[in-house]
Design a protein around this motif. Structure first.
Motif, PDB file in Angstrom:
ATOM      1  N   ALA A  58      64.914  -4.381 -46.899  1.00 27.43           N
ATOM      2  CA  ALA A  58      63.651  -4.834 -47.485  1.00 27.43           C
ATOM      3  C   ALA A  58      63.313  -6.275 -47.138  1.00 27.43           C
ATOM      4  CB  ALA A  58      63.713  -4.672 -49.000  1.00 27.43           C
ATOM      5  N   GLN A  59      64.324  -7.107 -47.007  1.00 27.36           N
ATOM      6  CA  GLN A  59      64.052  -8.528 -46.862  1.00 27.36           C
ATOM      7  C   GLN A  59      63.832  -8.942 -45.412  1.00 27.36           C
ATOM      8  OE1 GLN A  59      66.855 -11.034 -48.787  1.00 27.36           O
ATOM      9  NE2 GLN A  59      66.277 -10.419 -50.830  1.00 27.36           N
ATOM     10  N   SER A  60      63.150 -10.041 -45.268  1.00 25.47           N
ATOM     11  CA  SER A  60      62.991 -10.684 -43.966  1.00 25.47           C
ATOM     12  C   SER A  60      63.381 -12.144 -44.125  1.00 25.47           C
ATOM     13  CB  SER A  60      61.543 -10.566 -43.474  1.00 25.47           C
ATOM     14  OG  SER A  60      60.676 -11.261 -44.365  1.00 25.47           O
ATOM     15  N   VAL A  61      63.578 -12.804 -43.016  1.00 23.09           N
ATOM     16  CA  VAL A  61      63.923 -14.209 -43.033  1.00 23.09           C
ATOM     17  C   VAL A  61      62.836 -14.962 -42.283  1.00 23.09           C
ATOM     18  CG1 VAL A  61      65.304 -14.026 -40.925  1.00 23.09           C
ATOM     19  CG2 VAL A  61      65.739 -15.879 -42.505  1.00 23.09           C
ATOM     20  N   ARG A  62      62.537 -16.156 -42.738  1.00 20.49           N
ATOM     21  CA  ARG A  62      61.490 -16.956 -42.107  1.00 20.49           C
ATOM     22  C   ARG A  62      62.151 -17.984 -41.195  1.00 20.49           C
ATOM     23  NH1 ARG A  62      56.191 -17.418 -42.331  1.00 20.49           N
ATOM     24  NH2 ARG A  62      55.142 -19.457 -42.228  1.00 20.49           N
TER      25      ARG A  62
END
Length: 385
Positions: free
Chosen positions: A294-298
């Motif tokens: 679900a998560q993403s990283v910036r």
């Protein structure tokens, strides 16, 4: 007989030969080497001498680490070459102390394992030993264990008995000259602000030989091997933003970089995509700390080079730790291997891109990083099944 001991490699063979030459004599060892720098190296050598003396069943007296006193004695001789005047003064300091202890113990004679070192002038030691011995009413025992292949036998014994084999004589002045001649950095003189035992550091050596001792105390078979690795050190790292220098953290294996006026493009990158690019072992470690998919990283990418930026909140999410600021991270970093795994996730396991962690997103910056990679031989005890 009192025997001054400089290190386990010299003493292990020297004491073995001394016992053969004087079978009726009893011996006591005396470790006194205030010249050894830094103290972590002194303590590692002392620990190995304890082990050697235990193996040889010889009692050991441990002298104080009187570095300031030693520095005062060699003042003005700092630039002397190896085997020069500074070494002679250093011999005097240690032999004088040894004679004092021998006299206090009621011994009739003393000697030194320095005589076995191929790095020392044996005849000078004979002369200095005799002069000092006469002042205390003692005999200085002169024995040549180097002859008839003694140096080779000494090295073979050191390897057989898994001794710590140091790669410099001891004092900071000789070390600096030796590393300059080798065109290498003196990693022994460096420590990380975060206090980690970096690969190739004395602290890392201490951990390896502490593991050796633990394996031996538990009657575990092991093999002590040397591995050549490229180790990394950060000498300087900073970024500039709006005429200020905000706190930043440079991830391990970031290479040197000097870039002016670069724009940072920030984008969201899927963690699922990043995890698909790495090896199963790294994947398993990181999968335990990340919420996937679900998560993403910036990530921030420099327009002028391959530098990568990461905000603290995303780094915290990735490593599973709780840092409130980059400054806190600087003084309490995560494990070195964990950083390498995060590098593998972001840029690949063989990457050397500068990866820079900042508190908040910055839009443009100057990057100033000075780092080095250097080959080192690292001791590693391998438990055997």
């Amino acid at each position: 007989m009192l025997v001054h001991i400089c290190c386990s490699v010299d003493s292990h063979y020297f004491l073995s030969e001394l016992k053969k030459a004087y079978p009726q004599e009893s011996f006591v060892g005396f470790f006194y080497n205030p010249n050894i720098h830094p103290k972590a190296e002194h303590d590692l050598r002392l620990s190995d001498v304890r082990r050697s003396c235990d193996m040889l069943k010889i009692p050991l007296i441990e002298g104080d680490y009187e570095l300031e006193k030693w520095l005062s004695s060699v003042k003005g001789q700092e630039d002397e070459p190896e085997k020069g005047a500074r070494c002679s003064t250093c011999f005097d300091v240690r032999l004088e102390k040894s004679a004092q202890i021998a006299k206090d113990l009621g011994e009739r004679a003393f000697t030194t394992t320095l005589l076995s070192s191929p790095m020392k002038e044996q005849e000078i030691l004979y002369q200095q030993g005799d002069i000092i011995a006469q002042g205390y009413g003692l005999d200085f025992v002169k024995i040549n264990v180097r002859k008839d292949g003694g140096v080779q036998k000494q090295n073979e014994l050191a390897k057989r008995d898994n001794l710590y084999r140091q790669n410099y004589c001891g004092c900071q002045f000789a070390l600096s000259k030796q590393r300059v001649k080798q065109d290498r950095l003196s990693l022994e003189m460096m420590s990380e602000i975060g206090g980690r035992a970096l690969p190739g550091s004395i602290e890392d050596r201490q951990k390896s030989f502490a593991l050796r001792n633990t394996l031996e105390s538990n009657d575990k078979n092991y093999l002590l091997i040397q591995r050549k690795q490229r180790v990394w050190r950060l000498l300087q790292g900073r970024v500039f933003y709006n005429d200020c220098v905000p706190y930043s953290y440079i991830l391990v294996h970031s290479e040197s970089r000097h870039i002016k006026n670069t724009i940072i493009n920030w984008v969201n990158v899927s963690l699922e995509f990043l995890l698909e690019q790495i090896t199963p072992n790294h994947h398993q470690y990181l999968a335990n700390t990340l919420q996937i998919p679900a998560q993403s990283v910036r990530l921030g990418f420099s327009k002028k080079d391959d530098s990568v930026f990461l905000c603290l909140k995303d780094f915290v999410m990735m490593c599973g730790e709780q840092y409130r600021s980059v400054l806190e991270l600087v003084y309490n970093p995560i494990a070195y291997d964990a950083e390498l795994m995060i590098r593998a996730l972001l840029c690949g396991s063989e990457s050397v891109n500068p990866i820079i962690i900042v508190d908040e997103e910055i839009q443009n910056t100057n990057i100033d990083i000075k780092a080095v990679f250097q080959e080192e031989k690292l001791f590693t005890p391998i438990p055997l099944s």
